[in-house]
Write a protein that holds these residues in place. Structure first.
Motif, PDB file in Angstrom:
ATOM      1  N   MET A  73       0.839  -1.181   0.000  1.00 13.62           N
ATOM      2  CA  MET A  73       0.000   0.000   0.000  1.00 13.62           C
ATOM      3  C   MET A  73       0.883   1.243   0.000  1.00 13.62           C
ATOM      4  N   LYS A  74       0.510   2.198  -0.829  1.00 11.96           N
ATOM      5  CA  LYS A  74       1.279   3.437  -0.943  1.00 11.96           C
ATOM      6  C   LYS A  74       0.614   4.526  -0.117  1.00 11.96           C
ATOM      7  N   VAL A  75       1.422   5.182   0.729  1.00 14.46           N
ATOM      8  CA  VAL A  75       0.945   6.279   1.573  1.00 14.46           C
ATOM      9  C   VAL A  75       1.882   7.467   1.413  1.00 14.46           C
ATOM     10  N   VAL A  76       1.359   8.658   1.685  1.00  9.94           N
ATOM     11  CA  VAL A  76       2.154   9.872   1.580  1.00  9.94           C
ATOM     12  C   VAL A  76       2.408  10.432   2.971  1.00  9.94           C
ATOM     13  N   ILE A  77       3.556  11.058   3.125  1.00 11.98           N
ATOM     14  CA  ILE A  77       3.891  11.733   4.374  1.00 11.98           C
ATOM     15  C   ILE A  77       4.519  13.071   4.040  1.00 11.98           C
ATOM     16  N   GLY A  78       4.165  14.087   4.822  1.00 11.45           N
ATOM     17  CA  GLY A  78       4.725  15.409   4.611  1.00 11.45           C
ATOM     18  C   GLY A  78       4.727  16.208   5.897  1.00 11.45           C
ATOM     19  N   CYS A  79       5.624  17.184   5.962  1.00 14.60           N
ATOM     20  CA  CYS A  79       5.747  17.985   7.177  1.00 14.60           C
ATOM     21  C   CYS A  79       6.350  19.343   6.854  1.00 14.60           C
ATOM     22  N   ASP A  80       6.195  20.250   7.810  1.00 16.56           N
ATOM     23  CA  ASP A  80       6.968  21.484   7.758  1.00 16.56           C
ATOM     24  C   ASP A  80       8.178  21.308   8.674  1.00 16.56           C
ATOM     25  N   HIS A  81       8.916  22.369   8.877  1.00 18.69           N
ATOM     26  CA  HIS A  81      10.141  22.297   9.685  1.00 18.69           C
ATOM     27  C   HIS A  81       9.862  21.853  11.119  1.00 18.69           C
ATOM     28  N   GLY A  82       8.695  22.185  11.659  1.00 19.91           N
ATOM     29  CA  GLY A  82       8.356  21.795  13.028  1.00 19.91           C
ATOM     30  C   GLY A  82       8.030  20.326  13.188  1.00 19.91           C
ATOM     31  N   GLY A  83       7.811  19.653  12.088  1.00 20.65           N
ATOM     32  CA  GLY A  83       7.479  18.228  12.137  1.00 20.65           C
ATOM     33  C   GLY A  83       8.527  17.320  11.542  1.00 20.65           C
ATOM     34  N   PHE A  84       9.662  17.898  11.135  1.00 19.79           N
ATOM     35  CA  PHE A  84      10.662  17.113  10.413  1.00 19.79           C
ATOM     36  C   PHE A  84      11.134  15.882  11.182  1.00 19.79           C
ATOM     37  N   GLU A  85      11.510  16.047  12.447  1.00 17.68           N
ATOM     38  CA  GLU A  85      12.042  14.904  13.204  1.00 17.68           C
ATOM     39  C   GLU A  85      11.006  13.797  13.342  1.00 17.68           C
ATOM     40  N   LEU A  86       9.767  14.162  13.642  1.00 16.37           N
ATOM     41  CA  LEU A  86       8.724  13.154  13.784  1.00 16.37           C
ATOM     42  C   LEU A  86       8.409  12.503  12.439  1.00 16.37           C
ATOM     43  N   LYS A  87       8.482  13.278  11.362  1.00 17.53           N
ATOM     44  CA  LYS A  87       8.249  12.696  10.039  1.00 17.53           C
ATOM     45  C   LYS A  87       9.255  11.597   9.748  1.00 17.53           C
ATOM     46  N   GLU A  88      10.505  11.832  10.091  1.00 16.07           N
ATOM     47  CA  GLU A  88      11.534  10.823   9.852  1.00 16.07           C
ATOM     48  C   GLU A  88      11.238   9.542  10.640  1.00 16.07           C
TER      49      GLU A  88
ATOM     50  N   GLN B 196      -0.778  20.764   0.608  1.00 17.08           N
ATOM     51  CA  GLN B 196      -1.299  20.669  -0.757  1.00 17.08           C
ATOM     52  C   GLN B 196      -0.635  19.534  -1.530  1.00 17.08           C
ATOM     53  N   LYS B 197       0.681  19.445  -1.449  1.00 17.16           N
ATOM     54  CA  LYS B 197       1.395  18.369  -2.152  1.00 17.16           C
ATOM     55  C   LYS B 197       0.928  17.002  -1.684  1.00 17.16           C
ATOM     56  N   ALA B 198       0.823  16.826  -0.372  1.00 19.08           N
ATOM     57  CA  ALA B 198       0.422  15.529   0.174  1.00 19.08           C
ATOM     58  C   ALA B 198      -1.021  15.198  -0.204  1.00 19.08           C
ATOM     59  N   CYS B 199      -1.890  16.187  -0.104  1.00 18.06           N
ATOM     60  CA  CYS B 199      -3.296  15.947  -0.427  1.00 18.06           C
ATOM     61  C   CYS B 199      -3.486  15.570  -1.893  1.00 18.06           C
TER      62      CYS B 199
END
Length: 145
Positions: free
Chosen positions: A1-16, A47-50
């Motif tokens: 299954m393909k999923v998308v993930i995205g973040c701004d600078h405040g979420g970078f560490e958690l995104k990783e 927008q990119k993730a959506c």
């Protein structure tokens, strides 16, 4: 299954952390950024993730900003997106079971990595119940302009 993930600078560490967690669980993860802690605008990432979800290229997605609030608000402006800001396992499970949310948002500065993994697992493990909830989803969709 393909999923998308995205973040701004405040979420970078958690995104990783969450990206690695999803990959460990066998998901094909599309990362739309950001790729470091330099300041970016969360609406652009949302927008990119959506677009990955609404186009059908990804089945659902994860968004992260500092609190999760801004990026979830931005995501919910996109037709076809139902994004829930989740901070506990029960809410994550119920947003899939009752709201059929196709995006979940986290606050990278307010939710620790271990808890975030458990919350994400609760979302992933839940299934939409349909039934009486289906008509409510249809009413939500009717609100879109």
């Amino acid at each position: 299954m393909k999923v998308v993930i995205g973040c701004d600078h405040g979420g970078f560490e958690l995104k990783e952390v969450l990206s690695a967690h999803l990959k460990d669980k066998g998901f094909d993860v599309v990362d739309v950024g950001t790729y470091d802690t330099n300041s970016v605008d969360y609406p652009d990432i949302a927008q990119k993730a959506c677009e990955e979800v609404t186009s059908g290229r990804c089945e659902w997605g994860v968004l992260i900003c500092g609190t999760g609030i801004g990026i979830s608000i931005a995501a919910n402006k996109v037709n076809g997106i139902r994004c829930a800001l989740v901070s506990n396992e029960y809410s994550a499970e119920m947003t899939k079971r009752h709201n059929n949310a196709n995006m979940v948002a986290f606050g990278g500065r307010v939710t620790g990595p271990d808890l975030a993994k458990h919350i994400l697992d609760a979302y992933v493990g839940a299934e939409f119940e349909g039934g009486r909830h289906e008509k409510r989803i249809e009413k939500i969709s009717a609100l879109e302009g």
